[in-house]
Each structure stands twice: as structure tokens, then as C-alpha cells.
Design a protein around this motif. Sequence first.
Motif, short mmCIF file in Angstrom:
data_model
loop_
_atom_site.label_atom_id
_atom_site.label_comp_id
_atom_site.label_asym_id
_atom_site.label_seq_id
_atom_site.Cartn_x
_atom_site.Cartn_y
_atom_site.Cartn_z
N ASN A 206 20.62 39.68 103.66
CA ASN A 206 21.64 40.53 102.70
C ASN A 206 22.85 40.75 103.41
O ASN A 206 22.87 40.64 104.40
N THR A 207 23.86 40.98 102.33
CA THR A 207 25.21 41.40 103.05
C THR A 207 25.23 42.86 102.56
O THR A 207 24.61 43.28 101.48
N LEU A 208 25.97 43.71 103.42
CA LEU A 208 26.42 45.05 103.33
C LEU A 208 27.75 45.27 103.39
O LEU A 208 28.28 45.23 104.28
N ALA A 209 28.23 46.11 102.51
CA ALA A 209 29.62 46.57 102.75
C ALA A 209 29.65 48.17 102.18
O ALA A 209 28.88 48.62 101.49
N PRO A 210 30.48 48.89 102.88
CA PRO A 210 30.66 50.19 102.46
C PRO A 210 31.27 50.25 100.95
O PRO A 210 32.15 49.58 100.69
N VAL A 211 30.96 51.48 100.28
CA VAL A 211 31.80 51.77 99.06
C VAL A 211 33.03 52.24 99.20
O VAL A 211 33.96 51.99 98.67
N GLU A 212 33.38 53.06 100.37
CA GLU A 212 34.50 53.77 100.62
C GLU A 212 34.86 53.28 102.27
O GLU A 212 34.24 52.85 102.75
N ALA A 213 36.16 53.43 102.25
CA ALA A 213 36.61 53.16 103.73
C ALA A 213 35.88 53.98 104.75
O ALA A 213 35.38 55.26 104.57
N VAL A 214 35.57 53.51 105.79
CA VAL A 214 34.99 54.19 107.02
C VAL A 214 36.00 54.24 107.95
O VAL A 214 36.64 53.21 108.57
N MET A 215 36.09 55.48 108.58
CA MET A 215 37.18 55.74 109.81
C MET A 215 36.62 55.41 111.13
O MET A 215 36.42 55.97 111.94
N SER A 216 36.54 53.87 111.13
CA SER A 216 36.29 53.50 112.42
C SER A 216 37.49 53.07 113.27
O SER A 216 38.57 53.07 112.59
N GLU A 217 37.15 53.05 114.74
CA GLU A 217 38.27 52.90 115.46
C GLU A 217 39.22 51.54 115.24
O GLU A 217 40.46 51.47 115.25
N GLY A 218 38.53 50.61 114.74
CA GLY A 218 39.15 49.13 114.47
C GLY A 218 39.80 49.40 113.24
O GLY A 218 40.94 48.83 112.96
N ALA A 219 39.51 50.07 111.87
CA ALA A 219 40.01 50.28 110.76
C ALA A 219 41.31 51.04 110.81
O ALA A 219 42.43 50.78 110.38
N SER A 253 16.00 40.88 99.19
CA SER A 253 16.57 39.69 99.81
C SER A 253 17.72 38.98 99.07
O SER A 253 17.36 38.82 97.73
N GLY A 254 18.58 38.51 99.57
CA GLY A 254 19.64 37.65 98.70
C GLY A 254 20.43 38.40 97.87
O GLY A 254 21.14 38.21 97.13
N ARG A 255 20.64 39.66 98.43
CA ARG A 255 21.51 40.74 97.56
C ARG A 255 22.89 40.87 98.26
O ARG A 255 23.01 40.81 99.50
N ILE A 256 24.02 41.13 97.48
CA ILE A 256 25.18 41.49 97.96
C ILE A 256 25.48 42.96 97.72
O ILE A 256 25.72 43.24 96.47
N LEU A 257 25.67 43.69 98.60
CA LEU A 257 25.07 45.29 98.39
C LEU A 257 26.13 46.02 98.90
O LEU A 257 26.78 45.88 100.05
N LEU A 258 26.51 47.17 98.34
CA LEU A 258 27.32 48.18 98.75
C LEU A 258 26.30 49.58 99.03
O LEU A 258 25.40 49.65 98.55
N SER A 259 26.81 50.09 100.30
CA SER A 259 25.81 51.09 101.02
C SER A 259 25.28 52.35 99.82
O SER A 259 23.95 52.39 99.91
N LEU A 260 26.18 53.05 99.49
CA LEU A 260 25.78 54.18 98.55
C LEU A 260 25.10 53.59 97.52
O LEU A 260 24.20 54.28 96.96
N ASN A 261 25.60 52.45 96.60
CA ASN A 261 24.79 51.99 95.50
C ASN A 261 23.46 51.50 95.77
O ASN A 261 22.26 51.75 95.12
N LEU A 262 23.23 50.98 97.12
CA LEU A 262 21.78 50.70 97.49
C LEU A 262 20.92 52.02 97.81
O LEU A 262 19.67 51.94 97.17
N LEU A 263 21.39 52.71 98.38
CA LEU A 263 20.69 54.12 98.64
C LEU A 263 20.48 54.75 97.33
O LEU A 263 19.07 55.25 97.19
N ARG A 264 21.27 54.83 96.44
CA ARG A 264 20.97 55.39 95.22
C ARG A 264 19.86 54.59 94.44
O ARG A 264 19.05 55.25 93.96
#
Length: 285
Positions: A206-219, A253-264
Motif C-alpha cells: 500500500n501507499t501511505l501519505a499524511p493528511v496534514e503536514a508533518v513537521m519533520s526535519e526535512g520538511a 492491499s492495493g490501497r492509496i491511503l491517507l494516515s488519519l483517513n485509514l485510522l478512522r
Amino acid sequence: MTQRLKGKVAIVTGASRGIGAAIAKRLACEGAKVALVARTVDPGTSRLAGSLAEVADWIKARGGECICIGANLAKEDQRSHIVPETIAKFGGVDIVINNAAWCRYQTTHEQALKDVRQTFEINVVAPLQLTAQALPSMQERGGGWVVNLSSATVNHPKPAPYDFNERYTRFNLEDGPSMYAATKAALERMTAGQAVELAKFNVAINTLAPVEAVMSEGAVEIGTVDAQAHLEPEEAMAEAALELSSRAPKELSGRILLSLNLLRELGIHTVKTLDGTQTLANYIF
């Protein structure tokens, strides 16, 4: 801690800081043995904070097992030893988290071809190669899980006429995420196809992306996150990655997912701290 991943072995790329480090810590505290992969092995060897050694110390202090593997994922010869080294140390691979990413935020007409090639090499080719190399071990162990980290930048800008004061249009105009976004779009399509191909091996991808920005060092370093942005804690991404690394492969499997949406979707409305011992305070979504 529930030890949901006891007996499992995970590879996490880009694990020296940010989302990759958070995922590695969360998986380790659920019992997985983790191969930490990044270019920055030792503290003080990068302009950004964070290193594999520091993440390893955090994990070991909490009773977890891990190894540090230094590798530049832009280089095939450096990628090729990651899976064999993990198997030599821990006996196999069950989980691959393809988190490492690279980009040079410029408009496409300004980008040097070497930067274009490196962006695709790290963001698309490396996940493809690591997944393929881990597959035989996953088959031997009865199945596995692959999580490819994507990005909200895959969303298309609105077409003309343009409002150059609108945030997303301005972001595309000023910061040039188009090439990075193109690699993540390619990664998402590749993942969807691989899911069909790997289903017969009981391997979820699967792919996973954040719904909102994450304050990582790289970002922060490249300026894609500012004080006005709506922020998502890295713990939410770690929690979502844990779910994608432990649910039955035939079901998710085979899902294009956003983090918070998946958890909900899974009925989860709070997230754990990275050590898995507490609910993250003041964060309910």
C-alpha cells in the motif's frame, strides 16, 4: 505494548529522522527487529538533526533489537546489500517500509537532468528494487507487508485561469514540487499494480501519505512546512504504518491511503506514543 510484531523483521529506509525514525521506533516497540537504513549513520555527519545511531539507541533503551545500515539509495550498489545484510542478521524480512525520499524543489524547466534522475532513482526505483529483493524471504515466511510513503503533492493544481494567491497554486509556482509529485504519482500507480502481482504470495503493498503536514526535519529544511500549516504528529503516520504492517494481507492491499483517513476507517481515533505505552495526549481526530 501489544507486541503485535513479535517475531517479525522490518526494513525502514530514511530512518535517521522524521517519519522514518518514528515508524522504526513504533514497529520496534511492537516487537519487530528493525533494520534502520539511511545515509546518516552517526550524529553530526549531516546538516540536519538525527542519525541512525540515535534512533538505534532509543530503540535499544526500550528493549528493542535493530541494526544500522548506511546506504545512499540513489546508488544501486549501495541498495543491493540492504536486504542480504538484514537477512544475515535477523534471518529474514517480513516488512519493508520505503520511506526514504529525495527532491530538489525547483520548477521543472530549471531542474538539472541529474537531479531528475536522482529523484526517480530514490523515490521509485529504490522501492521497486528493495521490494523485489525482499520478496523471496517473504514467500519463505508465508507472506509480508510493504508500505510505500507517498505525498499529498500528487494532488493536481487546479487548471487555468490561476489564482496565484491561492496557497496550493502559489506552492507549485514558488517551490516547484512537480517533479517530486510525479515520482510519488508513479510510486502510487506502481504500488497498485504490484498489489495484484504480489497477492498470490500473500504480500500486501500500500501507499501511505499524511493528511496534514508533518513537521519533520526535512520538511522544515526545504521550506514546505511553516508555522501556519495544519500539522499532523509523526505518531499518526507511525500508527497508520503499524496497521499496514500487521493487518491480514488479503484484506488490506492495493490501497492509496491517507494516515488519519485509514485510522478512522479502522475505528481508531487516537494514536499511541512511539513506545506504544500511552495514548498521545491532546490529539483526537
